[in-house]
Scaffold this motif. Structure first.
Motif, PDB file in Angstrom:
ATOM      1  N   GLY A   7      -8.458   6.011  -8.248  1.00 25.06           N
ATOM      2  CA  GLY A   7      -7.666   5.092  -6.911  1.00 25.06           C
ATOM      3  C   GLY A   7      -7.421   6.434  -5.978  1.00 25.06           C
ATOM      4  O   GLY A   7      -7.227   7.494  -6.210  1.00 25.06           O
ATOM      5  N   ASP A   8      -7.642   5.778  -4.718  1.00 21.93           N
ATOM      6  CA  ASP A   8      -6.938   6.512  -4.052  1.00 21.93           C
ATOM      7  C   ASP A   8      -4.999   5.766  -3.032  1.00 21.93           C
ATOM      8  O   ASP A   8      -5.103   5.094  -4.046  1.00 21.93           O
ATOM      9  N   HIS A   9      -5.266   7.118  -2.067  1.00 25.07           N
ATOM     10  CA  HIS A   9      -4.048   7.456  -2.282  1.00 25.07           C
ATOM     11  C   HIS A   9      -2.795   6.337  -1.502  1.00 25.07           C
ATOM     12  O   HIS A   9      -2.229   6.392  -1.379  1.00 25.07           O
ATOM     13  N   THR A  10      -3.725   4.686  -0.992  1.00 24.51           N
ATOM     14  CA  THR A  10      -2.608   3.897  -0.505  1.00 24.51           C
ATOM     15  C   THR A  10      -2.338   3.604  -1.593  1.00 24.51           C
ATOM     16  O   THR A  10      -1.363   2.978  -1.566  1.00 24.51           O
ATOM     17  N   ILE A  11      -2.437   3.615  -3.173  1.00 29.79           N
ATOM     18  CA  ILE A  11      -1.418   2.968  -3.782  1.00 29.79           C
ATOM     19  C   ILE A  11      -0.525   3.714  -4.340  1.00 29.79           C
ATOM     20  O   ILE A  11       0.535   2.579  -5.323  1.00 29.79           O
ATOM     21  N   ALA A  12      -0.207   4.404  -3.563  1.00 35.28           N
ATOM     22  CA  ALA A  12       1.100   5.391  -3.679  1.00 35.28           C
ATOM     23  C   ALA A  12       1.833   4.407  -3.188  1.00 35.28           C
ATOM     24  O   ALA A  12       2.883   4.958  -3.148  1.00 35.28           O
ATOM     25  N   LEU A  13       1.866   3.961  -2.049  1.00 38.10           N
ATOM     26  CA  LEU A  13       3.533   3.258  -1.466  1.00 38.10           C
ATOM     27  C   LEU A  13       3.965   2.003  -2.489  1.00 38.10           C
ATOM     28  O   LEU A  13       5.428   2.221  -2.856  1.00 38.10           O
ATOM     29  N   PRO A  14       2.725   1.402  -2.870  1.00 42.10           N
ATOM     30  CA  PRO A  14       3.328   0.043  -3.695  1.00 42.10           C
ATOM     31  C   PRO A  14       4.574   0.838  -5.460  1.00 42.10           C
ATOM     32  O   PRO A  14       4.763   0.488  -5.835  1.00 42.10           O
ATOM     33  N   LEU A  15       3.266   1.774  -5.348  1.00 43.72           N
ATOM     34  CA  LEU A  15       4.163   2.453  -6.715  1.00 43.72           C
ATOM     35  C   LEU A  15       5.962   2.540  -5.899  1.00 43.72           C
ATOM     36  O   LEU A  15       6.726   2.760  -6.770  1.00 43.72           O
TER      37      LEU A  15
END
Length: 334
Positions: A134-142
């Motif tokens: 996955g790309d780093h966009t996913i860090a926000l919802p996590l």
């Protein structure tokens, strides 16, 4: 493959560990992380390893949607005892592969909501998350999900880039914006934020000024080269203290010689050895969840990047398992 193929380790009633490689060759069987059981094959997981095959937020080379499974394949060679931390992580806590969070690849906003809801469900079981992007966009919802449980968390962000830019093409959610959004939303403890491994050209000096205003400290890759992993780890430990900590690792924090398989490579990065040593130096921190992102196997020669990412996730998992075991011992001693 049945649950009996995942031996009980750590004594009677202990966790189910990886498939025994003396009975089943490493290249055979399902490619779960470290050949561990799936989450539905154990009563409960203390650490859930979950993939997020999403890369719609990238600004340059796509392909990180395949990163989680590439890391899992590379993790087949991991072994159950970690000598660097003197720990057997899969005997100390139940680590299990929770599969993938399926997110809409055509709608970033919807994908962010889906990832957050799935993370809420996993954390709601009491497990900590080790996420494979996955790309780093996913860090926000996590981070949103982790903050619901722990309040604003400390953050160590290993990356060549700041990822605190405002928008790309008017889009607020991309792999270059998650930590600006997280600061704006109040889900980070702004007294304990650090980038580690940053380098390369920026759009302007204002990038650094804005970043500092958000509360981030910066340890560049050049700082690591000059000062060494032990000194850097000590500095980071002091900054974090005993706060709940989230570690987010973009694999491009490593030099392209050590991680060619990523979307936005930058020259002059850390070695994989430096990254692993810094993480080992953070073993006393209160690590509540972590991610390893931006592995793009299409550009990965001989699985160099996926191997580095699998060992990175292994060190992070070991830290969490040790802390879980310590908390249980302390609880039983009361």
């Amino acid at each position: 493959m049945s649950s009996t193929d995942y031996p009980v380790i750590g004594g009677e009633g202990g966790p189910r560990g990886p498939v025994d490689s003396s009975r089943v060759p490493r290249y055979a069987g399902p490619a779960t992380f470290a050949r561990l059981p799936r989450i539905d094959q154990v009563e409960a997981a203390d650490v859930a390893v979950v993939g997020v095959p999403f890369d719609t937020g990238v600004s340059y080379r796509p392909g990180a949607r395949f990163g989680g499974n590439a890391i899992r394949e590379a993790s087949r060679l991991l072994r159950p005892y970690n000598p660097a931390q003197d720990a057997s992580p899969f005997a100390l806590a139940q680590v299990a592969d929770a599969g993938d969070i399926a997110a809409n690849p055509f709608n970033i906003n919807e994908a962010v909501e889906t990832i957050e809801a799935a993370a809420d469900e996993i954390l709601g079981t009491g497990a900590r998350m080790m996420t494979l992007g996955g790309d780093h966009t996913i860090a926000l919802p996590l981070l949103r999900s982790v903050a619901k449980k722990h309040g604003p968390v400390a953050l160590l962000h290993f990356d060549a880039h700041l990822d605190t830019w405002d928008t790309y093409f008017g889009a607020e959610y991309t792999h270059g914006t998650p930590f600006r959004r997280a600061v704006e939303e109040g889900i980070l403890d702004t007294s304990a934020l650090s980038h580690v491994g940053t380098r390369g050209p920026l759009y302007g000096k204002q990038d650094l000024t804005d970043d500092e205003k958000m509360g981030f400290g910066i340890v560049t890759s050049a700082d690591i080269y000059r000062r060494g992993a032990d000194e850097v780890a000590d500095q980071l430990r002091q900054r974090i203290g005993d706060r709940p900590l989230y570690i987010s690792i973009d694999i491009d924090c490593l030099d392209p010689a050590h991680a060619p398989g990523t979307g936005t490579p930058e020259a002059g990065g850390m070695t994989s050895r430096e990254l692993l040593e810094i993480l080992r130096g953070l073993a006393s921190c209160n690590l509540v969840s972590a991610d390893v992102v931006e592995v793009a196997p299409a550009y990965d020669h001989a699985e160099i990047t996926a191997v580095a990412a699998s060992h990175t996730a292994y060190e992070l998992t070991t830290i969490m398992s040790r802390q879980i075991a310590k908390a249980r011992e302390e609880g039983e001693g009361k």
